[in-house]
Motif scaffolding. Sequence first.
Motif, mmCIF file in Angstrom:
data_model
loop_
_atom_site.group_PDB
_atom_site.id
_atom_site.type_symbol
_atom_site.label_atom_id
_atom_site.label_comp_id
_atom_site.label_asym_id
_atom_site.label_seq_id
_atom_site.Cartn_x
_atom_site.Cartn_y
_atom_site.Cartn_z
ATOM 1 N N ALA A 372 0.960 -1.178 -0.103
ATOM 2 C CA ALA A 372 0.023 0.052 0.097
ATOM 3 C C ALA A 372 0.847 1.206 0.053
ATOM 4 O O ALA A 372 0.598 2.328 -0.604
ATOM 5 C CB ALA A 372 -0.597 -0.065 1.155
ATOM 6 N N ALA A 373 1.768 1.247 0.834
ATOM 7 C CA ALA A 373 2.774 2.488 0.840
ATOM 8 C C ALA A 373 3.420 2.600 -0.254
ATOM 9 O O ALA A 373 3.554 3.757 -1.072
ATOM 10 C CB ALA A 373 3.837 2.266 1.865
ATOM 11 N N ALA A 374 3.868 1.279 -1.315
ATOM 12 C CA ALA A 374 4.550 1.807 -2.359
ATOM 13 C C ALA A 374 3.586 2.259 -3.480
ATOM 14 O O ALA A 374 3.917 3.256 -4.296
ATOM 15 C CB ALA A 374 5.069 0.440 -2.837
ATOM 16 N N SER A 375 2.366 1.878 -3.338
ATOM 17 C CA SER A 375 1.123 2.446 -4.300
ATOM 18 C C SER A 375 1.063 3.933 -3.983
ATOM 19 O O SER A 375 0.987 4.654 -4.857
ATOM 20 C CB SER A 375 0.068 1.434 -3.889
ATOM 21 N N VAL A 376 0.901 4.248 -2.638
ATOM 22 C CA VAL A 376 0.989 5.698 -2.451
ATOM 23 C C VAL A 376 1.953 6.583 -2.914
ATOM 24 O O VAL A 376 1.721 7.593 -3.523
ATOM 25 C CB VAL A 376 0.631 6.043 -0.954
ATOM 26 N N LEU A 377 3.007 5.925 -2.811
ATOM 27 C CA LEU A 377 4.250 7.002 -3.089
ATOM 28 C C LEU A 377 4.557 6.922 -4.704
ATOM 29 O O LEU A 377 4.839 7.990 -5.154
ATOM 30 C CB LEU A 377 5.690 6.290 -2.562
ATOM 31 N N ALA A 378 4.055 5.823 -5.540
ATOM 32 C CA ALA A 378 3.983 5.859 -6.717
ATOM 33 C C ALA A 378 3.041 6.966 -7.376
ATOM 34 O O ALA A 378 3.401 7.777 -8.408
ATOM 35 C CB ALA A 378 3.569 4.332 -7.546
ATOM 36 N N HIS A 379 2.069 7.172 -6.768
ATOM 37 C CA HIS A 379 0.961 8.058 -7.176
ATOM 38 C C HIS A 379 1.613 9.458 -6.880
ATOM 39 O O HIS A 379 1.056 10.398 -7.311
ATOM 40 C CB HIS A 379 -0.404 7.735 -6.726
ATOM 41 N N LEU A 380 2.174 9.633 -5.788
ATOM 42 C CA LEU A 380 2.456 10.958 -5.154
ATOM 43 C C LEU A 380 3.855 11.319 -6.252
ATOM 44 O O LEU A 380 3.844 12.471 -6.764
ATOM 45 C CB LEU A 380 3.218 10.985 -3.968
ATOM 46 N N ALA A 381 4.434 10.509 -6.835
ATOM 47 C CA ALA A 381 5.707 10.852 -7.753
ATOM 48 C C ALA A 381 5.033 11.318 -8.995
ATOM 49 O O ALA A 381 5.637 12.074 -9.725
ATOM 50 C CB ALA A 381 6.478 9.446 -7.905
#
Length: 381
Positions: A372-381
């Motif tokens: 979930a954290a990786a998905s959040v950071l990917a969309h923030l990027a």
Amino acid sequence: MKLFLIAGEPSGDRLGAALMAGLKQLHPAVQFEGIGGPAMQAEGLSSQFPMEDLSVMGIAEVLPKYLALRRRLHEAARGVLAVRPAALITIDSPDFCLRVARLVKDVEPELLTIHYVAPSVWAWRPGRAAKMARVIDHVLALLPFEPPYMTAAGMTCDFVGHPVVAEPAATPAQAQAFRAAHGIAPRAPLIVALPGSRRSEVTRLIAPFGAALREVAARHPELRVVLPTPRHLADHVTQATEGWPGQPVILTAPDVATRTAAFAAADAALAASGTVSLELAAQNCPMVIAYDMAPVSLWLMRRMARIDTVTLVNLVSETRCVPEFIGNDCRPDRIAPALLSLLETGPGPQAAAMRLTMDRLGRGGEPPGLRAAASVLAHLA
């Protein structure tokens, strides 16, 4: 980088805590603001107000608290706008969280909004996905069949797995140690009772649960009962279970290790509908599901339902192995025989259904909180 997170109930608090831990691992400089319970606070969140103020479910239950909830709604939205985070992450509790997102988007339309836990549009009110897409950009889904429903409505969505699969299974030694610690004989029939995490749920379910257990105890006088409960309901539960059979052991806000050991030690569970069915399945504890709510809430739910079961183990495994007693069927004379069957004949087909459920939810893969954290950071990027 600051993120604003909102959770409204204990299951959301646990989801939020796992997500926060994953975010700290992948982006150590992250900072958190928002609303959450003890698990999220342990990960570094300072909650704007008690999360318990939002733990209300059902139309009839919400109405008496409408004005207080409305105040909290606007307070939360003001908090988001004051922090100006990189993203607003709302966790479950859609009736509250999506209203906050709408208020925030009205002022800051470019703010990234992420909702953790896809709405169960496959179960009822399919139009919710389209409404949600007006205020939510990205969804973190717990169930593998949910992303197509979200993308069809115009949002991006990643299946990140269910956090329950990241909890270690209690060993037989830990299960026996739990029994010994609470004075429960190794071979005594043990039922774990789980009447919910909201006061409205517990108030409605505690009587039929107790009456059903009395019927079980009439056939098995050596029956013992364990009842985990959130801290804010401990006094209420203790008083309400006076006179219950089985010398109930009340576990107040048990930690994960104690809770999983209790589930593993039990021969069966009697539980309210919800995520707890997955927690029980993770510990191979066969279960009976029973649930009731205010008549108007139940009537509306049944009119809108698109499925024939509310139990997640049944849905994910695509079986109907777990017996459930909902609404008018939430009666001791119907619940007790199902519990007796589990005690006397074992889990039967439930055992395979529980294993399949855990596999489909991501057991053995990367921890869901980290995904979930990786998905959040990917969309923030």
